[in-house]
Design a protein around this motif. Structure first.
Motif, PDB file in Angstrom:
ATOM      1  N   GLY A  37       3.788   0.821  -3.012  1.00 45.46           N
ATOM      2  CA  GLY A  37       3.251   1.225  -4.300  1.00 45.46           C
ATOM      3  C   GLY A  37       2.828   2.686  -4.339  1.00 45.46           C
ATOM      4  N   SER A  38       2.232   3.067  -5.460  1.00 47.11           N
ATOM      5  CA  SER A  38       1.838   4.454  -5.693  1.00 47.11           C
ATOM      6  C   SER A  38       0.406   4.533  -6.207  1.00 47.11           C
ATOM      7  N   LEU A  39      -0.222   5.645  -5.901  1.00 54.80           N
ATOM      8  CA  LEU A  39      -1.534   5.982  -6.443  1.00 54.80           C
ATOM      9  C   LEU A  39      -1.583   7.479  -6.678  1.00 54.80           C
ATOM     10  N   ARG A  40      -2.425   7.889  -7.635  1.00 55.20           N
ATOM     11  CA  ARG A  40      -2.643   9.307  -7.869  1.00 55.20           C
ATOM     12  C   ARG A  40      -4.128   9.590  -7.752  1.00 55.20           C
ATOM     13  N   LEU A  41      -4.496  10.379  -6.767  1.00 55.56           N
ATOM     14  CA  LEU A  41      -5.890  10.772  -6.583  1.00 55.56           C
ATOM     15  C   LEU A  41      -6.158  12.068  -7.345  1.00 55.56           C
ATOM     16  N   SER A  42      -7.362  12.170  -7.860  1.00 60.91           N
ATOM     17  CA  SER A  42      -7.799  13.384  -8.542  1.00 60.91           C
ATOM     18  C   SER A  42      -9.094  13.867  -7.906  1.00 60.91           C
ATOM     19  N   THR A 101      -6.679   1.598  -0.132  1.00 63.21           N
ATOM     20  CA  THR A 101      -6.352   0.455   0.710  1.00 63.21           C
ATOM     21  C   THR A 101      -4.953  -0.024   0.364  1.00 63.21           C
ATOM     22  N   VAL A 102      -4.091  -0.081   1.375  1.00 58.92           N
ATOM     23  CA  VAL A 102      -2.713  -0.499   1.173  1.00 58.92           C
ATOM     24  C   VAL A 102      -2.505  -1.812   1.918  1.00 58.92           C
ATOM     25  N   SER A 103      -2.165  -2.836   1.183  1.00 56.01           N
ATOM     26  CA  SER A 103      -1.951  -4.153   1.795  1.00 56.01           C
ATOM     27  C   SER A 103      -0.488  -4.327   2.181  1.00 56.01           C
ATOM     28  N   ALA A 104      -0.285  -5.076   3.250  1.00 52.42           N
ATOM     29  CA  ALA A 104       1.088  -5.280   3.761  1.00 52.42           C
ATOM     30  C   ALA A 104       1.861  -6.268   2.894  1.00 52.42           C
ATOM     31  N   MET A 154       0.713   9.912  -4.494  1.00 51.94           N
ATOM     32  CA  MET A 154       1.143   9.202  -3.300  1.00 51.94           C
ATOM     33  C   MET A 154       2.133   8.111  -3.684  1.00 51.94           C
ATOM     34  N   HIS A 155       3.311   8.172  -3.092  1.00 48.77           N
ATOM     35  CA  HIS A 155       4.345   7.156  -3.305  1.00 48.77           C
ATOM     36  C   HIS A 155       4.679   6.482  -1.976  1.00 48.77           C
ATOM     37  N   SER A 156       5.379   5.358  -2.082  1.00 48.84           N
ATOM     38  CA  SER A 156       5.830   4.631  -0.886  1.00 48.84           C
ATOM     39  C   SER A 156       4.695   4.429   0.110  1.00 48.84           C
ATOM     40  N   LEU A 157       3.577   3.984  -0.399  1.00 53.21           N
ATOM     41  CA  LEU A 157       2.393   3.833   0.449  1.00 53.21           C
ATOM     42  C   LEU A 157       2.606   2.773   1.516  1.00 53.21           C
ATOM     43  N   ARG A 158       1.995   3.015   2.657  1.00 55.48           N
ATOM     44  CA  ARG A 158       2.099   2.134   3.828  1.00 55.48           C
ATOM     45  C   ARG A 158       0.710   1.662   4.229  1.00 55.48           C
ATOM     46  N   LYS A 206       5.072  13.697   4.468  1.00 57.77           N
ATOM     47  CA  LYS A 206       6.102  14.537   3.853  1.00 57.77           C
ATOM     48  C   LYS A 206       7.156  13.677   3.166  1.00 57.77           C
ATOM     49  N   GLY A 207       7.503  14.071   1.949  1.00 58.19           N
ATOM     50  CA  GLY A 207       8.470  13.316   1.173  1.00 58.19           C
ATOM     51  C   GLY A 207       7.876  12.148   0.407  1.00 58.19           C
ATOM     52  N   ARG A 208       6.618  11.792   0.688  1.00 55.05           N
ATOM     53  CA  ARG A 208       5.959  10.679  -0.007  1.00 55.05           C
ATOM     54  C   ARG A 208       4.781  11.147  -0.855  1.00 55.05           C
ATOM     55  N   PHE A 209       4.055  12.150  -0.388  1.00 52.58           N
ATOM     56  CA  PHE A 209       2.867  12.654  -1.088  1.00 52.58           C
ATOM     57  C   PHE A 209       3.163  14.038  -1.662  1.00 52.58           C
TER      58      PHE A 209
END
Length: 124
Positions: free
Chosen positions: A16-21, A121-124, A83-87, A65-68
C-alpha cells in the motif's frame, strides 16, 4: 523558530501507500534543508530521505529508492514523503527534521529541529 508537526501516518497493508506531511509553523522554512528519518522499536533512528532548501536536490537511503519520494512546498511551509509499495520492514515512527542551510543533509547530527513523529505500521 522552527516548529515541526508530522501527520499522515497510519496502518496499511503491504504494497500500500501513505503520504506523510510535515508542517512548519515558523517563518524561516525555506532557509532549511529538510529530512525524514525513522525509528523502529529496538533500533536506532535512521535516515530515510532529504531535500535541499529549494527542492531541486534529493537523496534517499538505498532501501527506499524507487518507492519513496520527498518533496516540499515552500509556499505552504510543508515537506512531504510519498511512500509506495510499503513493506513490513518500513514499520517505524517517522520523524521530519530541519537542517540550517541550503544543502541536502543525511546524518542526524546535522539536523537541529525535530518533530514528534508519526507512526507508520505496515501489516504483512
Amino acid at each position: 523558530q522552527v516548529q515541526l508537526v508530522e501527520s499522515g501516518g497510519g496502518l496499511v497493508q503491504a504494497g500500500g501507500s501513505l503520504r506523510l506531511s510535515c508542517a512548519d509553523s515558523g517563518h524561516t522554512f525555506r532557509s532549511y534543508g529538510m529530512g525524514w528519518f525513522r525509528q523502529a522499536p529496538g533500533k536506532e533512528r535512521e535516515f530515510v530521505a532529504a531535500i535541499n532548501w529549494i527542492g531541486d536536490n534529493t537523496y534517499y537511503t538505498d532501501s527506499v529508492k524507487g518507492r519513496f519520494t520527498i518533496s516540499r512546498d515552500n509556499t505552504k511551509n510543508t515537506v512531504f514523503l510519498q511512500m509506495h509499495s510499503l513493506r513490513p520492514e518500513d514499520t517505524a515512527l517517522y520523524y521530519c527534521a530541519a537542517s540550517p542551510g541550503m544543502l541536502v543533509r543525511t546524518t542526524l547530527g546535522e539536523y537541529d529541529y525535530w518533530g514528534q513523529g508519526t507512526q507508520v505500521t505496515v501489516s504483512a
